[in-house]
Design a protein around this motif. Structure first.
Motif, PDB file in Angstrom:
ATOM      1  N   PRO A   2       0.843  -1.208   0.000  1.00  0.00           N
ATOM      2  CA  PRO A   2       0.000   0.000   0.000  1.00  0.00           C
ATOM      3  C   PRO A   2       0.872   1.250   0.000  1.00  0.00           C
ATOM      4  O   PRO A   2       1.931   1.289   0.628  1.00  0.00           O
ATOM      5  CB  PRO A   2      -0.795  -0.118   1.295  1.00  0.00           C
ATOM      6  CG  PRO A   2      -0.779  -1.565   1.628  1.00  0.00           C
ATOM      7  CD  PRO A   2       0.518  -2.103   1.100  1.00  0.00           C
ATOM      8  N   ARG A   3       0.429   2.287  -0.715  1.00  0.00           N
ATOM      9  CA  ARG A   3       1.313   3.439  -0.912  1.00  0.00           C
ATOM     10  C   ARG A   3       1.682   4.148   0.381  1.00  0.00           C
ATOM     11  O   ARG A   3       2.777   4.696   0.480  1.00  0.00           O
ATOM     12  CB  ARG A   3       0.752   4.390  -1.943  1.00  0.00           C
ATOM     13  CG  ARG A   3      -0.503   5.050  -1.596  1.00  0.00           C
ATOM     14  CD  ARG A   3      -0.924   5.996  -2.703  1.00  0.00           C
ATOM     15  NE  ARG A   3      -2.120   6.657  -2.265  1.00  0.00           N
ATOM     16  CZ  ARG A   3      -3.285   6.557  -2.854  1.00  0.00           C
ATOM     17  NH1 ARG A   3      -3.388   5.858  -3.947  1.00  0.00           N
ATOM     18  NH2 ARG A   3      -4.330   7.157  -2.361  1.00  0.00           N
ATOM     19  N   ASP A   4       0.826   4.126   1.391  1.00  0.00           N
ATOM     20  CA  ASP A   4       1.229   4.770   2.645  1.00  0.00           C
ATOM     21  C   ASP A   4       2.390   4.009   3.285  1.00  0.00           C
ATOM     22  O   ASP A   4       3.317   4.605   3.819  1.00  0.00           O
ATOM     23  CB  ASP A   4       0.061   4.918   3.605  1.00  0.00           C
ATOM     24  CG  ASP A   4      -0.619   3.611   3.964  1.00  0.00           C
ATOM     25  OD1 ASP A   4      -0.494   2.628   3.202  1.00  0.00           O
ATOM     26  OD2 ASP A   4      -1.290   3.574   5.012  1.00  0.00           O
ATOM     27  N   ARG A   5       2.378   2.698   3.194  1.00  0.00           N
ATOM     28  CA  ARG A   5       3.480   1.881   3.729  1.00  0.00           C
ATOM     29  C   ARG A   5       4.748   2.082   2.899  1.00  0.00           C
ATOM     30  O   ARG A   5       5.841   2.203   3.438  1.00  0.00           O
ATOM     31  CB  ARG A   5       3.076   0.404   3.722  1.00  0.00           C
ATOM     32  CG  ARG A   5       4.146  -0.537   4.190  1.00  0.00           C
ATOM     33  CD  ARG A   5       4.406  -0.387   5.678  1.00  0.00           C
ATOM     34  NE  ARG A   5       5.461  -1.292   6.075  1.00  0.00           N
ATOM     35  CZ  ARG A   5       6.429  -0.964   6.900  1.00  0.00           C
ATOM     36  NH1 ARG A   5       6.453   0.212   7.463  1.00  0.00           N
ATOM     37  NH2 ARG A   5       7.362  -1.818   7.200  1.00  0.00           N
ATOM     38  N   GLU A   6       4.587   2.116   1.590  1.00  0.00           N
ATOM     39  CA  GLU A   6       5.743   2.318   0.701  1.00  0.00           C
ATOM     40  C   GLU A   6       6.389   3.673   0.962  1.00  0.00           C
ATOM     41  O   GLU A   6       7.607   3.804   0.985  1.00  0.00           O
ATOM     42  CB  GLU A   6       5.298   2.208  -0.757  1.00  0.00           C
ATOM     43  CG  GLU A   6       6.426   2.146  -1.732  1.00  0.00           C
ATOM     44  CD  GLU A   6       7.299   0.929  -1.582  1.00  0.00           C
ATOM     45  OE1 GLU A   6       8.502   1.046  -1.887  1.00  0.00           O
ATOM     46  OE2 GLU A   6       6.813  -0.139  -1.165  1.00  0.00           O
ATOM     47  N   TYR A   7       5.570   4.704   1.199  1.00  0.00           N
ATOM     48  CA  TYR A   7       6.116   6.027   1.465  1.00  0.00           C
ATOM     49  C   TYR A   7       6.856   6.056   2.808  1.00  0.00           C
ATOM     50  O   TYR A   7       7.895   6.700   2.932  1.00  0.00           O
ATOM     51  CB  TYR A   7       5.017   7.088   1.428  1.00  0.00           C
ATOM     52  CG  TYR A   7       5.565   8.483   1.509  1.00  0.00           C
ATOM     53  CD1 TYR A   7       6.369   8.980   0.493  1.00  0.00           C
ATOM     54  CD2 TYR A   7       5.308   9.290   2.600  1.00  0.00           C
ATOM     55  CE1 TYR A   7       6.894  10.259   0.554  1.00  0.00           C
ATOM     56  CE2 TYR A   7       5.831  10.570   2.680  1.00  0.00           C
ATOM     57  CZ  TYR A   7       6.620  11.048   1.653  1.00  0.00           C
ATOM     58  OH  TYR A   7       7.147  12.304   1.730  1.00  0.00           O
ATOM     59  N   VAL A   8       6.343   5.344   3.791  1.00  0.00           N
ATOM     60  CA  VAL A   8       7.040   5.256   5.080  1.00  0.00           C
ATOM     61  C   VAL A   8       8.421   4.627   4.881  1.00  0.00           C
ATOM     62  O   VAL A   8       9.410   5.106   5.431  1.00  0.00           O
ATOM     63  CB  VAL A   8       6.209   4.447   6.110  1.00  0.00           C
ATOM     64  CG1 VAL A   8       7.035   4.085   7.320  1.00  0.00           C
ATOM     65  CG2 VAL A   8       4.973   5.220   6.517  1.00  0.00           C
TER      66      VAL A   8
END
Length: 57
Positions: A16-22
């Motif tokens: 998920p993009r929020d996890r990838e951004y983290v």
């Protein structure tokens, strides 16, 4: 001019993009993104026979 990662356009196989951004921020904050960029730039300069100039980030 437009550049950079489009977080909403990442493949569905990615987390998920929020996890990838983290994960990206963590790597950036530890200097890994800069190190990776510098290594790629050095390899490219060596391959193409150019001088390795540093541009402001």
């Amino acid at each position: 001019m437009d550049s950079g990662v489009k977080w909403r356009a990442t493949p569905v196989e990615f987390p998920p993009r929020d996890r990838e951004y983290v994960l990206f921020r963590r790597r950036r904050d530890h200097g890994l993104v800069k190190e990776f960029r510098d290594r790629l730039r050095g390899q490219s300069a060596k391959r193409w026979g150019t001088t390795r100039r540093r541009r402001p980030v």
